[in-house]
Scaffold this motif. Structure first.
Motif, PDB file in Angstrom:
ATOM      1  N   GLN A  39     -13.520   8.274  30.640  1.00  0.00           N
ATOM      2  CA  GLN A  39     -12.221   7.714  30.245  1.00  0.00           C
ATOM      3  C   GLN A  39     -11.187   7.902  31.352  1.00  0.00           C
ATOM      4  O   GLN A  39     -10.379   7.015  31.622  1.00  0.00           O
ATOM      5  N   GLU A  40     -11.209   9.051  32.000  1.00  0.00           N
ATOM      6  CA  GLU A  40     -10.269   9.331  33.082  1.00  0.00           C
ATOM      7  C   GLU A  40     -10.470   8.356  34.243  1.00  0.00           C
ATOM      8  O   GLU A  40      -9.505   7.835  34.808  1.00  0.00           O
ATOM      9  N   ILE A  41     -11.726   8.093  34.592  1.00  0.00           N
ATOM     10  CA  ILE A  41     -12.036   7.155  35.680  1.00  0.00           C
ATOM     11  C   ILE A  41     -11.588   5.745  35.314  1.00  0.00           C
ATOM     12  O   ILE A  41     -10.983   5.042  36.133  1.00  0.00           O
ATOM     13  N   LYS A  42     -11.862   5.321  34.076  1.00  0.00           N
ATOM     14  CA  LYS A  42     -11.438   3.991  33.630  1.00  0.00           C
ATOM     15  C   LYS A  42      -9.922   3.852  33.697  1.00  0.00           C
ATOM     16  O   LYS A  42      -9.389   2.844  34.147  1.00  0.00           O
ATOM     17  N   ARG A  43      -9.199   4.881  33.236  1.00  0.00           N
ATOM     18  CA  ARG A  43      -7.742   4.852  33.253  1.00  0.00           C
ATOM     19  C   ARG A  43      -7.228   4.794  34.687  1.00  0.00           C
ATOM     20  O   ARG A  43      -6.340   3.998  35.017  1.00  0.00           O
ATOM     21  N   ALA A  44      -7.805   5.608  35.565  1.00  0.00           N
ATOM     22  CA  ALA A  44      -7.368   5.627  36.967  1.00  0.00           C
ATOM     23  C   ALA A  44      -7.637   4.289  37.652  1.00  0.00           C
ATOM     24  O   ALA A  44      -6.807   3.798  38.419  1.00  0.00           O
ATOM     25  N   ASN A  45      -8.785   3.693  37.363  1.00  0.00           N
ATOM     26  CA  ASN A  45      -9.097   2.379  37.942  1.00  0.00           C
ATOM     27  C   ASN A  45      -8.121   1.313  37.463  1.00  0.00           C
ATOM     28  O   ASN A  45      -7.651   0.483  38.251  1.00  0.00           O
ATOM     29  N   ALA A  46      -7.790   1.333  36.183  1.00  0.00           N
ATOM     30  CA  ALA A  46      -6.837   0.363  35.631  1.00  0.00           C
ATOM     31  C   ALA A  46      -5.453   0.560  36.262  1.00  0.00           C
ATOM     32  O   ALA A  46      -4.787  -0.417  36.616  1.00  0.00           O
ATOM     33  N   GLN A  47      -5.050   1.805  36.421  1.00  0.00           N
ATOM     34  CA  GLN A  47      -3.748   2.076  37.038  1.00  0.00           C
ATOM     35  C   GLN A  47      -3.733   1.624  38.495  1.00  0.00           C
ATOM     36  O   GLN A  47      -2.731   1.089  38.968  1.00  0.00           O
ATOM     37  N   SER A  48      -4.827   1.837  39.198  1.00  0.00           N
ATOM     38  CA  SER A  48      -4.915   1.411  40.604  1.00  0.00           C
ATOM     39  C   SER A  48      -4.797  -0.104  40.714  1.00  0.00           C
ATOM     40  O   SER A  48      -4.070  -0.620  41.581  1.00  0.00           O
ATOM     41  N   LYS A  49      -5.496  -0.819  39.837  1.00  0.00           N
ATOM     42  CA  LYS A  49      -5.414  -2.289  39.845  1.00  0.00           C
ATOM     43  C   LYS A  49      -3.990  -2.753  39.572  1.00  0.00           C
ATOM     44  O   LYS A  49      -3.496  -3.695  40.188  1.00  0.00           O
ATOM     45  N   GLU A  50      -3.321  -2.097  38.641  1.00  0.00           N
ATOM     46  CA  GLU A  50      -1.944  -2.445  38.301  1.00  0.00           C
ATOM     47  C   GLU A  50      -1.017  -2.215  39.497  1.00  0.00           C
ATOM     48  O   GLU A  50      -0.171  -3.063  39.808  1.00  0.00           O
ATOM     49  N   ILE A  51      -1.180  -1.093  40.168  1.00  0.00           N
ATOM     50  CA  ILE A  51      -0.351  -0.791  41.338  1.00  0.00           C
ATOM     51  C   ILE A  51      -0.604  -1.806  42.446  1.00  0.00           C
ATOM     52  O   ILE A  51       0.338  -2.325  43.057  1.00  0.00           O
ATOM     53  N   LEU A  52      -1.881  -2.121  42.711  1.00  0.00           N
ATOM     54  CA  LEU A  52      -2.213  -3.086  43.758  1.00  0.00           C
ATOM     55  C   LEU A  52      -1.666  -4.481  43.430  1.00  0.00           C
ATOM     56  O   LEU A  52      -1.164  -5.182  44.316  1.00  0.00           O
ATOM     57  N   ALA A  53      -1.755  -4.881  42.169  1.00  0.00           N
ATOM     58  CA  ALA A  53      -1.219  -6.186  41.761  1.00  0.00           C
ATOM     59  C   ALA A  53       0.295  -6.220  41.945  1.00  0.00           C
ATOM     60  O   ALA A  53       0.856  -7.230  42.395  1.00  0.00           O
ATOM     61  N   ASP A  54       0.966  -5.128  41.612  1.00  0.00           N
ATOM     62  CA  ASP A  54       2.415  -5.046  41.776  1.00  0.00           C
ATOM     63  C   ASP A  54       2.791  -5.145  43.255  1.00  0.00           C
ATOM     64  O   ASP A  54       3.742  -5.856  43.612  1.00  0.00           O
ATOM     65  N   LEU A  55       2.061  -4.457  44.114  1.00  0.00           N
ATOM     66  CA  LEU A  55       2.336  -4.522  45.551  1.00  0.00           C
ATOM     67  C   LEU A  55       2.096  -5.928  46.094  1.00  0.00           C
ATOM     68  O   LEU A  55       2.874  -6.421  46.920  1.00  0.00           O
ATOM     69  N   LYS A  56       1.022  -6.567  45.612  1.00  0.00           N
ATOM     70  CA  LYS A  56       0.714  -7.916  46.049  1.00  0.00           C
ATOM     71  C   LYS A  56       1.820  -8.891  45.630  1.00  0.00           C
ATOM     72  O   LYS A  56       2.247  -9.742  46.407  1.00  0.00           O
ATOM     73  N   LYS A  58       4.896  -8.220  45.145  1.00  0.00           N
ATOM     74  CA  LYS A  58       6.089  -7.933  45.948  1.00  0.00           C
ATOM     75  C   LYS A  58       5.839  -8.220  47.431  1.00  0.00           C
ATOM     76  O   LYS A  58       6.720  -7.978  48.254  1.00  0.00           O
ATOM     77  N   LYS A  59       4.620  -8.689  47.739  1.00  0.00           N
ATOM     78  CA  LYS A  59       4.222  -9.022  49.110  1.00  0.00           C
ATOM     79  C   LYS A  59       4.351  -7.830  50.068  1.00  0.00           C
ATOM     80  O   LYS A  59       4.749  -7.948  51.203  1.00  0.00           O
ATOM     81  N   ILE A  60       3.977  -6.682  49.539  1.00  0.00           N
ATOM     82  CA  ILE A  60       3.958  -5.459  50.341  1.00  0.00           C
ATOM     83  C   ILE A  60       2.548  -5.274  50.863  1.00  0.00           C
ATOM     84  O   ILE A  60       1.587  -5.261  50.102  1.00  0.00           O
ATOM     85  N   LYS A  61       2.413  -5.173  52.177  1.00  0.00           N
ATOM     86  CA  LYS A  61       1.098  -5.046  52.782  1.00  0.00           C
ATOM     87  C   LYS A  61       0.564  -3.633  52.559  1.00  0.00           C
ATOM     88  O   LYS A  61       1.303  -2.651  52.593  1.00  0.00           O
ATOM     89  N   ILE A  62      -0.747  -3.589  52.353  1.00  0.00           N
ATOM     90  CA  ILE A  62      -1.417  -2.296  52.191  1.00  0.00           C
ATOM     91  C   ILE A  62      -2.620  -2.264  53.119  1.00  0.00           C
ATOM     92  O   ILE A  62      -3.162  -3.295  53.506  1.00  0.00           O
ATOM     93  N   ASN A  63      -3.041  -1.077  53.451  1.00  0.00           N
ATOM     94  CA  ASN A  63      -4.276  -0.933  54.225  1.00  0.00           C
ATOM     95  C   ASN A  63      -5.451  -1.050  53.276  1.00  0.00           C
ATOM     96  O   ASN A  63      -5.464  -0.446  52.214  1.00  0.00           O
ATOM     97  N   SER A  64      -6.431  -1.837  53.667  1.00  0.00           N
ATOM     98  CA  SER A  64      -7.596  -1.962  52.786  1.00  0.00           C
ATOM     99  C   SER A  64      -8.875  -1.830  53.551  1.00  0.00           C
ATOM    100  O   SER A  64      -8.932  -1.787  54.731  1.00  0.00           O
TER     101      SER A  64
END
Length: 64
Positions: A39-56, A58-64
């Motif tokens: 459950q912790e991994i699923k929650r962390a993955n969902a939060q990561s996707k949400e953060i990445l979508a928000d950055l995208k 806002k057109k904020i570049k990230i290292n990938s």
């Protein structure tokens, strides 16, 4: 007799602690979690996707 009694209580408390907690492999410290590791991994993955979508959005570049 008191020492034996305290030893039994100590073993019981340690057994209960081991049943509800685990040693964090990164920190080496004992932790109590209220959700399973899956459950912790699923929650962390969902939060990561949400953060990445928000950055995208806002057109904020990230290292990938």
């Amino acid at each position: 007799m008191l020492t034996s009694c305290l030893s039994t209580i100590d073993k019981g408390l340690m057994s209960a602690s081991n049943a509800i907690s685990f040693v964090n492999p990164v920190t080496g410290k004992r932790e109590i979690n209220f959700e399973s590791q899956v459950q912790e991994i699923k929650r962390a993955n969902a939060q990561s996707k949400e953060i990445l979508a928000d950055l995208k959005q806002k057109k904020i570049k990230i290292n990938s």
